[in-house]
Write an enzyme that holds these catalytic residues in place. Structure first.
Site, PDB file in Angstrom:
ATOM      1  CB  THR B  23      -1.050  -0.038   1.272  1.00 19.93           C
ATOM      2  OG1 THR B  23      -1.898  -0.802   1.228  1.00 19.93           O
ATOM      3  CG2 THR B  23      -1.626   1.384   1.217  1.00 19.93           C
ATOM      4  CB  CYS B  29      -5.652   4.989   5.177  1.00 17.96           C
ATOM      5  SG  CYS B  29      -6.803   5.726   4.057  1.00 17.96           S
ATOM      6  CG  HIS B  46      -5.794   1.229   2.096  1.00 17.81           C
ATOM      7  ND1 HIS B  46      -5.045   1.478   0.948  1.00 17.81           N
ATOM      8  CD2 HIS B  46      -5.913   2.364   2.911  1.00 17.81           C
ATOM      9  CE1 HIS B  46      -4.888   3.055   1.054  1.00 17.81           C
ATOM     10  NE2 HIS B  46      -5.271   3.326   2.217  1.00 17.81           N
TER      11      HIS B  46
END
Lengths: 209, 162
Positions: B23, B29, B46
């Site tokens: 990611t 996040c 995520h």
């Protein structure tokens, strides 16, 4: 609190684009006066995009950017973000400082550039906000600016998660400003991020609900 | 050869073969990994927001902490993981901008994401063995299967493994 998914008609998108247009015009004038140079402005876009595309839509998520944010709270609560590619931001800071600081202590250099960037962001975003205030008659007190140097994806996370509270769609109002007659290309984007529910208030005020 | 899989915003991926789960540019996040090292099963989510009850619909369970944890768990179990072997690592939850007087609210959603993710891991009795969370810097993460290392990259400060 439960939020409704954002849905906008063509007319409403046009109205939002117009807000961006007037805001950016004001911002470009402010930047031009500050620098004593011509500033070019691209026609603003108001795009409806999936929140999941936001980190990729405006560049590589790992590209290094400088972003300044101010937050307005009042009749139309929103965050305004001015984003520049990191190298161009340093160029703008040097232009503002208009002196050679390369001999100074590195920490002092960073502080001086950040201070310059924070101020230029504040002036540009304040001018943008002022335009909204004049269009609507809303009182929109702004916070002090906050500066971040980071990956584009991490900055755009802020945008995606605020829109994400409402649903899967974001309306991204984006305008590009470019400083003219300088050796290095210096561009920046203003992005408007209304709080969940705030856009409906703005559209109602503009008579396009 | 390990396959690289990008886990986009609100995505959730579970694998049972050598992989690198990636990611890029996590801000507020959370990158959550849960894995069963004995059965060599792992997954990444995520997570964008803490609580699905604040939204009208949940089109992607990976989006919220309260829906991502049970969904990822379910996918891992269906690939042959055993609940008692599971372990978790998390990274992310930064606050990219700090505005004085606005320490709560949406600009501070990172802290709420961390708290909610930990709460839901605890609810499902999945031990959190490592974390790199909070602060004000974005992170890119890579989880190597089956080495079980989470590599965290922060702009300007290099990388570390947790």
């Amino acid at each position: 609190m439960e939020w409704e998914e954002l849905e906008l008609s063509t007319l409403q998108l046009d109205a939002i684009r117009e807000v961006g247009n007037i805001g950016a015009g004001n911002a470009a004038t402010a930047l031009s006066q500050l620098l004593g140079r011509a500033v070019d402005m691209e026609v603003p876009v108001a795009d409806l995009v999936s929140i999941y595309d936001i980190p990729f839509r405006y560049g590589s998520p790992e590209s290094q950017v400088c972003a300044v944010l101010i937050r307005a709270e009042g009749d139309f609560s929103c965050n305004l973000i001015f984003v520049m590619e990191e190298g161009e931001a340093q160029g703008l800071a040097d232009l503002l400082l208009s002196m050679d600081i390369s001999g100074m202590d590195p920490d002092v250099q960073i502080q001086m550039r950040d201070s310059a960037l924070s101020e230029v962001g504040n002036i540009i975003l304040g001018a943008f906000l002022n335009a909204i205030s004049m269009m609507t008659g809303y009182v929109l007190p702004a916070s002090v600016p906050s500066v971040a140097h980071d990956m584009l994806g991490a900055i755009m996370d802020v945008v995606a998660s605020i829109f994400g509270v409402m649903g899967e769609t974001a309306v991204i109002v984006k305008t590009t400003l470019q400083v003219m007659d300088v050796q290095q290309e210096i561009r920046g984007n203003v992005i408007m991020v209304p709080d969940p529910g705030a856009l409906a208030v703005l559209l109602k005020k503009l008579g396009v609900c | 050869m390990a396959q690289t899989i990008h886990v986009g915003m609100a995505d959730l991926v579970a694998v049972k073969h050598p992989s690198v789960l990636v990611t890029l540019g996590l801000g507020s996040c959370i990158g959550l990994v849960i894995f069963d090292p004995k059965n060599k099963v792992a997954g990444m989510a995520h997570i964008m927001l803490p609580d699905s009850r604040e939204s009208k619909s949940v089109p992607k369970p990976g989006k919220f902490a309260d829906t991502a944890v049970p969904k990822l768990l379910q996918e891992l179990l269906s690939l042959g993981a055993l609940p008692t072997n599971l372990q978790a690592k998390i990274a992310g939850g930064a606050q990219m901008f700090s505005v004085p007087g606005k320490e709560s609210g949406l600009l501070a959603v990172g802290a709420r994401n961390i708290e909610a993710t930990k709460k839901w891991l605890e609810q499902h009795r999945i031990p959190l063995i490592a974390e790199d969370t909070g602060g004000n810097k974005g992170r890119s993460i890579e989880f190597a299967v089956p080495q079980w290392t989470l590599t965290v990259k922060v702009l300007g400060t290099g990388t570390k493994e947790i």
